[in-house]
Design an enzyme around this catalytic site. Structure first.
Site, mmCIF file in Angstrom:
data_model
loop_
_atom_site.group_PDB
_atom_site.id
_atom_site.type_symbol
_atom_site.label_atom_id
_atom_site.label_comp_id
_atom_site.label_asym_id
_atom_site.label_seq_id
_atom_site.Cartn_x
_atom_site.Cartn_y
_atom_site.Cartn_z
ATOM 1 N N GLU A 176 45.590 42.707 44.613
ATOM 2 C CA GLU A 176 44.026 42.912 44.460
ATOM 3 C C GLU A 176 43.689 43.499 45.965
ATOM 4 O O GLU A 176 42.874 42.754 46.507
ATOM 5 C CB GLU A 176 43.318 42.049 43.942
ATOM 6 C CG GLU A 176 43.652 41.541 42.401
ATOM 7 C CD GLU A 176 42.754 40.527 41.945
ATOM 8 O OE1 GLU A 176 42.026 39.686 42.869
ATOM 9 O OE2 GLU A 176 42.875 40.165 40.606
ATOM 10 N N GLU A 364 47.329 39.556 35.540
ATOM 11 C CA GLU A 364 46.506 38.465 35.288
ATOM 12 C C GLU A 364 45.422 38.584 34.274
ATOM 13 O O GLU A 364 44.910 39.655 34.285
ATOM 14 C CB GLU A 364 45.764 38.256 37.032
ATOM 15 C CG GLU A 364 46.720 37.745 37.921
ATOM 16 C CD GLU A 364 45.726 37.338 39.353
ATOM 17 O OE1 GLU A 364 44.508 37.346 39.213
ATOM 18 O OE2 GLU A 364 46.443 37.481 40.302
HETATM 19 O O1 IFM Z 1 42.372 33.024 41.631
HETATM 20 C C1 IFM Z 1 42.240 34.570 41.933
HETATM 21 C C2 IFM Z 1 43.757 35.131 41.979
HETATM 22 O O2 IFM Z 1 44.177 34.762 43.287
HETATM 23 C C3 IFM Z 1 43.510 36.560 42.285
HETATM 24 N N1 IFM Z 1 42.751 37.046 40.987
HETATM 25 C C4 IFM Z 1 41.727 36.472 40.219
HETATM 26 C C5 IFM Z 1 41.934 34.990 40.261
HETATM 27 C C6 IFM Z 1 40.680 34.369 39.674
HETATM 28 O O3 IFM Z 1 39.576 34.585 40.386
#
Ligand code: IFM
Length: 468
Positions: A176, A364
């Site tokens: 990200e 994710e």
């Molecule tokens: O915890 C984070 C992760 O590190 C990166 N993506 C979003 C998740 C939730 O906020």
């Protein structure tokens, strides 16, 4: 919005079998702890979270889930749950305490043990090279705003590939980039806590370059590896049909969803919709345009919610504001995020519409709710429902031809949620941070059963066929 009903789920699962990756994701800083153990250097997050006023209740991840010492038992748990794909990141300053130079053999040993322990259990490691924990010494030299970071990162990537490349089939370069540059170099709410465009714009360009150059390093060392990178994304809709709100939504979409994806695909920065990005010219050198893209084997899509945008004169650069979920009458998660399962379907469709995108993996997706342990159980029906509904939307996209072949729950263990500290619990497994006791939540058992059913599907079909 489709729910995964008993009658529908076999249809959605059909044909997934072993070919679909069901996994879970974690990140080094959020779980490992051991922040000064065995020669590890400090990262920007170690420094930021240990400074008063930066995180919820001044919490830090000095210990976190103590995964550094408990990984064997945690991998046993993962195996018990039948989760065969595990995404984790490498802490740069565990391997190179100063970010460059001398390698810390004990750090390398840890990741060798971790990878080997996964493989012994039949768990496939998916490794992210960078999940936000820049070595503090590199931040002292300008961090992501210093163009040298591209070379520092490539050197780090090369070391990782040489040490671990023989056993890791899936690599992701960055986690990200929009979040770590936006929150860390524009808003200042994440490490290293720097603000405004003067920091954000160079950090953005160097992260975009490092992403592609890092991918080239992976491929150069392991041509057979699958190389991806991951992007956060949110489905953006306008608050009203007014042209001003609609245009505001276009700008927010460009910022949240296209800013890093499009240069990675060879389309350049979305300058037309975000004219303030023209300031990047100051940092672009001859040849950069052709260095930004890379032919990724897969794109990691990370989605949790949707955003509703409205026009705002007050918001600098984007002239748009986000309307909070609670203000829209939603019952948000502990992150304040709306639960809107169709968002993941919309984002998969959007990413798949780029002809350059060959394959997508949801690296994710998940939700934070206030879980508690009662009589040794954690009843978390909202999380189970969230996962069911989002998976249904992923499979809906797949059924319509979107090339998605993996889904990773964020996250395996409750962990340190950056500036939000330990309050938001995203895990399939509850962690008592006083005792380090792990308790599988109901959603963890649900995910286990779901995976078993998916894997059984082709076997059942084969049986039907032979019986005919
Ligand atoms: O915890 C984070 C992760 O590190 C990166 N993506 C979003 C998740 C939730 O906020």
């Amino acid at each position: 919005m489709p729910h995964l009903s008993e009658s529908e789920s076999p249809l959605l699962r059909r044909g997934l079998g072993e070919a679909f990756h069901w996994g879970t994701s974690v990140a080094a800083y959020q779980i490992e702890g051991a922040y000064q153990t065995d020669g590890k250097g400090l990262s920007v997050w170690d420094v930021f979270a240990n400074k008063k006023g930066n995180t919820y209740l001044n919490q830090n991840a000095n210990v976190a889930c103590d995964f550094y010492h408990r990984y064997e038992a945690d991998l046993d748990l993962l195996q018990t749950l039948g989760i065969a794909d595990f995404r984790f990141s490498l802490a740069w300053s565990r391997i190179l305490p100063n970010g460059t130079g001398v390698v810390n053999q004990k750090g390398v040993d840890f990741y060798n043990r971790l990878i080997d322990s996964c493989l012994r259990r039949g768990i496939t490691p998916w490794v992210t090279l960078y999940h936000w924990d820049l070595p503090h010494d590199l931040e002292r030299r300008g961090g992501w705003t210093n163009r040298d970071v591209v070379g520092w990162f490539c050197d780090f990537a090369e070391i990782c590939l040489k040490r671990f490349g023989d056993r890791v089939p899936y690599w992701m370069v960055l986690n990200e980039p929009m979040v770590f540059t936006g929150a860390g170099y524009f808003l200042g709410i994440h490490a290293p806590g720097r603000r405004w465009l003067k920091n954000f714009i160079p950090a953005m360009h160097h992260a975009a370059l490092a992403q592609a150059e890092g991918a080239r390093v992976v491929k150069a060392h392991r041509p057979q590896a699958q190389v991806g990178t991951t992007f956060s994304c949110s489905y953006v809709t306008p608050l009203t049909d007014s042209p001003r709100d609609v245009q505001a939504a276009v700008r927010v979409d460009a910022l949240l969803n296209r800013l890093y994806l499009e240069p990675a695909l060879g389309l350049g920065y979305p300058l037309k919709d975000l004219p303030f990005l023209n300031r990047v010219e100051k940092y672009v050198r001859p040849g950069d345009e052709s260095r930004l893209p890379f032919d990724y084997d897969f794109i990691g899509l990370q989605n949790y919610t949707r955003e509703v945008a409205k026009h705002s004169w007050w918001m600098p650069f984007v002239n748009a504001d986000l309307v909070k979920a609670a203000k829209r009458g939603c019952d948000p998660t502990l992150m304040g995020w709306e639960v809107y399962p169709e968002c993941i379907y919309q984002m998969l469709r959007k990413f798949a519409a780029y002809p350059q995108v060959k394959r997508l993996v949801v690296t994710e997706n998940g939700a934070a709710f206030p879980d508690t342990v009662t009589d040794g159980r954690v009843h978390d029906p909202r999380r189970t429902q969230y996962l069911q509904d989002h998976i249904a939307q992923v499979l809906r996209a797949k059924a319509e031809g979107v090339p998605v072949d993996g889904y990773f729950v964020w996250t395996f263990l409750d962990n340190f949620e950056w500036a939000e500290g330990y309050r938001p619990r995203f895990g399939l497994v509850h962690v008592d941070f006083e005792t380090q006791q792990r308790t599988v939540k109901d959603s963890g058992y649900w995910y286990r059963d779901w995976i078993v059913q998916c894997k059984a599907e082709p076997v059942m079909q084969q049986k039907e066929n032979t019986e005919k």
